[in-house]
Structure formats: C-alpha cells, structure tokens
Design an enzyme around this catalytic site. Structure first.
Site, mmCIF file in Angstrom:
data_model
loop_
_atom_site.group_PDB
_atom_site.id
_atom_site.type_symbol
_atom_site.label_atom_id
_atom_site.label_comp_id
_atom_site.label_asym_id
_atom_site.label_seq_id
_atom_site.Cartn_x
_atom_site.Cartn_y
_atom_site.Cartn_z
ATOM 1 N N PRO A 31 35.925 29.857 42.678
ATOM 2 C CG PRO A 31 36.704 31.787 41.595
ATOM 3 C CD PRO A 31 35.463 31.149 42.143
ATOM 4 C CG MET A 32 38.320 28.408 46.747
ATOM 5 S SD MET A 32 37.763 27.458 48.181
ATOM 6 C CE MET A 32 36.822 26.157 47.408
ATOM 7 C CD GLN A 85 39.320 34.285 39.088
ATOM 8 O OE1 GLN A 85 40.187 33.774 39.796
ATOM 9 N NE2 GLN A 85 38.218 34.802 39.579
ATOM 10 C CB CYS A 115 43.569 37.857 44.421
ATOM 11 S SG CYS A 115 44.813 37.028 45.422
ATOM 12 C CE LYS A 154 35.108 34.983 43.716
ATOM 13 N NZ LYS A 154 36.343 35.176 44.501
ATOM 14 C CG ASN A 215 32.086 34.297 47.232
ATOM 15 O OD1 ASN A 215 33.180 34.848 47.225
ATOM 16 N ND2 ASN A 215 31.920 33.092 47.727
ATOM 17 N N GLY A 216 30.346 34.665 49.928
ATOM 18 C CA GLY A 216 30.979 34.938 51.198
ATOM 19 C C GLY A 216 30.290 34.272 52.364
ATOM 20 C CG ASP A 217 31.556 34.740 55.597
ATOM 21 O OD1 ASP A 217 32.672 34.293 55.258
ATOM 22 O OD2 ASP A 217 31.395 35.844 56.137
ATOM 23 N NE ARG A 240 36.335 30.807 53.407
ATOM 24 C CZ ARG A 240 36.214 31.836 54.229
ATOM 25 N NH1 ARG A 240 37.106 32.005 55.174
ATOM 26 N NH2 ARG A 240 35.211 32.688 54.118
HETATM 27 C C1 FMN Z 1 42.357 28.640 49.290
HETATM 28 C C2 FMN Z 1 41.605 29.704 48.549
HETATM 29 C C3 FMN Z 1 41.955 30.017 47.253
HETATM 30 C C4 FMN Z 1 41.249 31.004 46.550
HETATM 31 N N1 FMN Z 1 41.576 31.252 45.244
HETATM 32 C C5 FMN Z 1 40.812 32.116 44.510
HETATM 33 C C6 FMN Z 1 41.027 32.273 43.106
HETATM 34 O O1 FMN Z 1 41.905 31.639 42.494
HETATM 35 N N2 FMN Z 1 40.227 33.153 42.453
HETATM 36 C C7 FMN Z 1 39.225 33.869 43.090
HETATM 37 O O2 FMN Z 1 38.519 34.639 42.450
HETATM 38 N N3 FMN Z 1 39.006 33.711 44.409
HETATM 39 C C8 FMN Z 1 39.747 32.833 45.115
HETATM 40 N N4 FMN Z 1 39.463 32.628 46.429
HETATM 41 C C9 FMN Z 1 38.298 33.336 47.046
HETATM 42 C C10 FMN Z 1 37.027 32.487 46.922
HETATM 43 O O3 FMN Z 1 36.631 32.344 45.583
HETATM 44 C C11 FMN Z 1 35.878 33.135 47.704
HETATM 45 O O4 FMN Z 1 35.662 34.405 47.178
HETATM 46 C C12 FMN Z 1 36.144 33.253 49.199
HETATM 47 O O5 FMN Z 1 36.711 32.054 49.716
HETATM 48 C C13 FMN Z 1 34.867 33.574 49.981
HETATM 49 O O6 FMN Z 1 33.914 32.573 49.779
HETATM 50 P P1 FMN Z 1 33.609 31.449 50.940
HETATM 51 O O7 FMN Z 1 33.317 32.181 52.205
HETATM 52 O O8 FMN Z 1 32.435 30.677 50.405
HETATM 53 O O9 FMN Z 1 34.850 30.616 51.058
HETATM 54 C C14 FMN Z 1 40.172 31.682 47.155
HETATM 55 C C15 FMN Z 1 39.827 31.356 48.471
HETATM 56 C C16 FMN Z 1 40.513 30.385 49.163
HETATM 57 C C17 FMN Z 1 40.096 30.048 50.572
#
Ligand code: FMN
Length: 347
Positions: A31-32, A85, A115, A154, A215-217, A240
């Site tokens: 989710p982003m 969510q 968050c 989450k 999750n992460g990176d 991302r």
């Molecule tokens: C622009 C942005 C918005 C995000 N919005 C949410 C969100 O609405 N809900 C959530 O649980 N995590 C949110 N996240 C966190 C991501 O779900 C994820 O946990 C985090 O980016 C790490 O994963 P990655 O390294 O694959 O990006 C957001 C991250 C980014 C970069």
C-alpha cells in the site's frame, strides 16, 4: 497474439490463505498513499501482484463520509482479494469505520500500524500504536469478533531501536484474531533510512501461525525470490521498486521487455489514470510513474523534461512515439482487459 490477451494464468496452487480466501502468488504491491490508486493497483495485479491493498484511509474520514476517502477505496472485481487499509488511534473509530467499510465488500480490512509520518504516528495512530501492544490486542479482538471479513495488520518492528517489540506486537495481533500480518522491517524512528531487517521479519514468520508478508527494500525480481526463500515468508510486499516496474510481479524481469512492450504498458497505465482521475489530474498524477518507466532508457535530459511537463494526453503519446516508446508491443500478463470500477460508493 493480440494485445491485451491473457497469456499466462495465475499459479495453480494457492500460496497461502487469507482465512478461507486462496491467494495465488507470492509478490504483492505494497500500500502506498498517493501511488497505489486503482490504476496502478490494477496494472500491477494484471502482472501478477497476488492481491490488492488500498492505500490507508483515515477512519475519521470514513465516518465523516469524505468523498476522497471513499474514492481511494474504489476497486475493480478483477483485483480481488482486495484489502481496505484504515488508520486511527481510536479503538471506537476503527471499529465503526471498519463496520461501515465492510458494507462495500472488501475481502479483508487491514489496520495500519506502520505509518511513521509525524502527523499520524505522533498522535498514536499508525506506528504510534506499536507503543501499546495491549491496545493493539483490544483493537484486533474487537474488530475480528465484530466483522465478518478477515482482519489483518501491517506493522513496523517497533517505535525505535530501544523499543523493538515486534514479537510481542505480532503475538498480540495473531492471538486476537488476525488472519494475516504484514511486516515492514524498520522501526518508526528509521523512517526510510537504513536497511530493512529481514532477520527480524524471519523471526516473526518462524513463530507465527498466520500468513506473514515481509516487506522492505526489495528492488529486483531476484531479490524478491531471495527474500522469500531466506525469510520463509508467505509472500513479500513490494512498494517503491514497483513504480515503473510492474514486471517485478511477473515471471520476466523488466529488462526483458522490448520498447514496444514498455510503450504498451505506459499507454495502458496512462489510460487508466485518465479514466480514474480525469484528464488534468490524471496527467499530473501519472508523471511520478512516467519518470520511473523511462529511467535507464537513455532519453536525453531536454526530451525528458519536455515529456514530463507535457499537459495533454495526446502530447504525451506523440512524444513517447517519437522516443520509440509508442504503444505497439505485446504484453504478457494475467489479464490486461480494462475493468469496470465498482460504482460510486455509498457514503
Ligand atoms: C509514497 C509512500 C506511501 C506509503 N503509503 C502507505 C500506506 O498508505 N499504508 C501503508 O501501510 N504503508 C505505506 N507506505 C509504506 C509501504 O507500504 C512500504 O512498507 C515501504 O515503502 C517499504 O517497502 P519498499 O521498500 O518496498 O518500498 C508508503 C510508502 C511510500 C513510499
């Protein structure tokens, strides 16, 4: 093969179950907020992202009937399983909002406990909840006993280095009825700095009796496979690195895509953005994706600037065509047919 043909079906065996719902596949778009809207979710889902999480929506916005909150929850049937969510610091509001949202037929409701933004975590919502595992337990117990749909959460690993209480939090979540747990391997204090701690994620997975999503990176196709294997997680969430690269959910890396295929995916995504956001907002919101789609394609800086400041859809299409990125390729995907959005949600 015609464009938009379904050429590769989902894996035959479910990877895990969200209570009774089978989930086919082990990579899922994270989710982003501001990114994982219906257009992007549906594009990623068509590449193989195994389910759809909406970005978080504030429970008080749901209860106040704010149209923007409901808009963020629009989804199409072909995205299922769909997880809504929500976030808040109030047990009552989370429960009331979840009960209301259940009427809109999501497959699950997820509570954001990760968050790190000060305006959210600072008031005890999002990662702010991690400081109070008893409250987390109460929230999960109330929601899971009151809702018909499964409830999930989450989390991050804790508030800061001194409070990495993830094992306690994960237990409070599972023992109080959650059907699924997603873990971003950082603390709230880390924000997005440092590296995600996949050993901690593996530790959670090793003790959990419910599906765990790590999750992460994760940046590449191969990294996703490695993280899955090393952590034992049921699936990974990719955030991302999915921007400009929905191939990360499929069976072939993006580097294997021809210019024509890339052009086709860009056009499909753009079309969905225009449908969902309207022309003016759609083009603006698409720029953050477009900039990622064209990365590493050797486009001269002045052409890139022109493309990313173009305000007309046909202008974008003309420029893409002149860069050899016109929509002309074949796309290997689960289903690329444009889907109907669920009708405007009752507020
Ligand atoms: C622009 C942005 C918005 C995000 N919005 C949410 C969100 O609405 N809900 C959530 O649980 N995590 C949110 N996240 C966190 C991501 O779900 C994820 O946990 C985090 O980016 C790490 O994963 P990655 O390294 O694959 O990006 C957001 C991250 C980014 C970069």
């Amino acid at each position: 093969m015609p464009l938009n043909a379904v050429s590769s079906g989902p894996p035959a065996q479910p990877r895990f179950f969200l209570r009774q719902i089978p989930v086919f596949g082990d990579r899922i778009l994270a989710p982003m907020d501001g990114v994982s809207d219906w257009p992007f979710r549906s594009v990623c889902r068509s590449f193989g992202s195994a389910m759809s999480y909406t970005a978080f929506v504030a429970a008080h916005d749901v209860l106040a009937g704010r149209p923007l909150a409901y808009r963020a929850l629009h989804f199409s049937e072909d995205e299922r399983p769909v997880v809504f969510q929500i976030f808040d610091d109030s047990e009552e509001r989370l429960l009331e909002a979840a009960l209301r949202l259940q009427e809109l037929s999501p497959d699950a409701i997820d509570i954001n406990m990760g968050c790190s933004a000060r305006c959210v975590s600072g008031r005890g919502a999002g990662a702010g909840l991690l400081r109070d595992p008893l409250k987390i337990g109460r929230i999960m117990a109330r929601l899971s006993s009151s809702l018909e749909v499964p409830v999930s959460a989450k989390i991050r690993l804790g508030w800061d280095e001194a409070e990495r209480n993830y094992l306690l939090v994960a237990r409070a979540i599972e023992e109080n009825g959650a059907a699924l747990l997603a873990v971003h391997g950082r603390t709230r204090a880390q924000g997005y700095s440092g590296e995600a701690d996949w050993e901690a994620i593996a530790e959670i997975k090793a003790r959990a009796g419910i599906p765990v999503l790590g999750n992460g990176d994760i940046r590449t196709h191969d990294e996703a496979a490695r993280r899955l294997m090393e952590s034992g997680c049921d699936a990974v969430l990719i955030g991302r690195a999915a921007m400009g690269n929905p191939w990360i959910f499929g069976s072939r890396p993006r580097s294997a895509a021809s210019r024509g295929e890339l052009g086709q995916v860009i056009e499909d995504h753009l079309r969905r953005m225009l449908t969902y956001h309207g022309e003016t907002e759609g083009i603006l919101a698409f720029r953050k994706h477009l900039t990622r789609y064209i990365e590493g394609r050797g486009i001269p800086p002045e052409r890139r600037t022109l493309l990313l400041t173009e305000s007309e859809p046909d202008g974008v299409r003309r420029q893409l065509a002149s860069l050899g990125l016109g929509a002309s390729g074949e796309v290997e995907r689960r289903s690329a047919a444009p889907a109907e959005l669920r009708p405007a949600l009752a507020v």
